[in-house]
Design an enzyme around this catalytic site. Structure first.
Site: not given
Length: 520
Positions: A296, A347
């Protein structure tokens, strides 16, 4: 003379495109209609040229109404709330009836950000209207000189058309070249590696959702990283937790990777992907104590690279992917903040790292040295800060999951004092809702023959979770060693009832029962 009207039409179009950098929206040579657009003072300016004679004002009014309707669609495609339209008619003669009122600016009632200005360039007032138009767009009005004869006029019209066509083709070629600097070879290679690693991990006992498997295969685990296993930042980028995780990440990698690798080329894509992944891993290390894995951070780095493309090519960015991209990023951020278990540090770190990495490597055919130096300094400075902050937090961490994993490791090595040393601060810090903490500490105390401390911890674990059969079984052993046989039989019976198929539990229950009978 009609040929003169056509010459004016194409000369104005040439000036807008070649000199004032208006972009072509649409053109129809058969109907002699061309649409341009440009951003001026943060407002979208649309210019429509139309070569047409109008005999009556109502015909002109009908055409202006149709223009307003068509601009609604243009407004949607440009994704702009405020649009100013300059509607130019090139005609030999003006309408025979009263039409001057149509030159006043018009605004749609249901479209407050839509204003239309009309200009009628007939043979009598052509230069006056032309000056009024160029004043309206804050540009210098051109001097249009008609050629001496009709043949020269026709030739010049053809030359203007050729120049405009070449200019438009060159613009389209430059735009297309931005998306054709590489083939997505590395994207497909990364997809294959991630999927293969996932299936090998899934084949292990417990699968990809087993925490111990993840740690053994290289997931981000802060205590081990502090001890020197920094390679986990990279290895964790290829591990995924469950099928939903791998599917979502690989879909994102497929679409984003295709775009970014084509835009930046394979080598720069490689650097962006891994620099973003490292930055995201460091952010996760700094702000997330839990075991973490997944691509991610690197994938959010690809979002960051596309944002940097928007920084370099703002107009093209918002004409193509900009609005949708910003919406997707915003949606992911909102989900990260509202859904538990998502590593927001990875993220957000990946997003920032991808932007900085893209600024560092630069887009093909760009050489912004100062931006490159600044991005390098920011990347190194922030990454170092995350590293130091994360190490300090890890050393002072009282995270239950981390403590349980470390305790398991010490159990395997028979370091029972270390188990207690790891679990004590977590429990003392107020973590009283996790029965595993008490259960593990109780086991360590029992193996060290600290029977009273073991009894208290087993009872605490059972108070939190009365269905914890192993705690009842072990507490029965403690009470037996303490020679409190009634309580030992009580908990042995509870363990056997919770897990009737466990032979050890049944044997202890029977043995304590036989011992009671022998006493009687």
């Amino acid at each position: 003379m009609y040929i003169h009207d056509e010459y004016y039409f194409w000369r104005i179009a040439q000036q807008l495109m070649m000199k004032h950098q208006f972009e072509l929206l649409q053109a129809n040579e058969q109907t002699h209609e061309i649409w341009f657009h440009k951003t001026i003072d943060k407002k979208t300016v649309v210019v429509r040229l139309f070569l047409q004679n109008f005999d009556w004002a109502n015909h002109l009014k009908r055409d202006i109404t149709s223009v307003l309707g068509r601009v609604k669609n243009i407004q949607s495609s440009l994704r702009k709330k405020e649009v100013i339209i300059h509607n130019l008619y090139i005609s030999e003669l003006e309408p025979v009836d009263d039409w001057e009122f149509l030159k006043k600016p018009m605004q749609l009632k249901d479209k407050k950000g839509l204003i239309i200005h009309t200009y009628y360039l007939d043979e009598q007032n052509r230069m006056e209207e032309l000056n009024r138009f160029f004043t309206g767009i804050n540009a210098e009005s051109p001097e249009v000189i008609l050629p001496e004869d009709e043949e020269t006029t026709v030739n010049q019209i053809q030359e203007i058309k050729r120049q405009m066509m070449n200019n438009h083709r060159q613009q389209q070629k430059e735009i297309a070249s931005l998306f054709n600097h590489g083939k997505p070879v590395l994207t497909y290679l990364l997809l294959v590696i991630n999927v293969l690693v996932f299936f090998f991990l899934e084949m292990q006992p417990g699968g990809s959702q087993n925490t111990q498997n993840l740690i053994e295969w290289g997931a981000k685990f802060n205590p081990y990283m502090v001890e020197g296993e920094w390679w986990r930042i990279l290895s964790s980028m290829f591990l995924h937790i469950g099928f939903a995780h791998i599917i979502m990440n690989m879909l994102a990698l497929y679409y984003l990777g295709n775009t970014v690798e084509r835009m930046y080329g394979s080598l720069k894509f490689f650097l962006i992907y891994f620099l973003a992944g490292i930055f995201g891993g460091l952010a996760s290390f700094a702000f997330n104590d839990s075991v973490a894995a997944g691509a991610s951070g690197a994938i959010f780095g690809l979002f960051g690279a596309l944002l940097y493309f928007g920084f370099e090519h703002k107009k093209l960015f918002f004409q193509t992917m900009g609005t949708n991209l910003l919406f997707i990023i915003g949606l992911n951020i909102a989900m990260g903040l509202s859904v538990p278990g998502i590593d927001n540090g990875a993220h957000m770190g990946g997003l920032a790292g991808g932007f900085l990495a893209a600024a560092l490597v630069q887009m093909p055919e760009r050489r912004r040295t100062m931006i490159r130096i600044a991005s390098f300094i920011v990347y190194v400075t922030v990454a170092s800060g995350l590293l130091i902050y994360g190490a300090e937090r890890t050393n002072a961490s009282t995270n239950p999951q981390t403590a349980i994993i470390k305790a398991s490791e010490y159990f395997e090595n028979e370091k029972y004092e270390k188990v207690i040393e790891v679990l004590d601060p977590v429990i003392e810090n107020g973590e009283t809702s996790n029965e595993i903490l008490y259960f593990n500490r109780a086991n360590a105390h029992y193996l060290l023959n600290h029977l009273e401390q073991a009894r208290k911890d087993f009872e605490s674990a059972i108070q939190i979770n009365p269905e914890l059969a192993n705690a009842h079984f072990n507490l029965a052993l403690v009470y037996s060693d303490l020679e409190q046989y009634d309580k030992a039989r009580e908990h042995a019976g509870k363990a056997a009832s919770l897990k009737p198929n466990n032979q050890d539990f049944q044997n202890l229950k029977d043995r304590l029962g036989e011992f009671r009978n022998s006493l009687n």
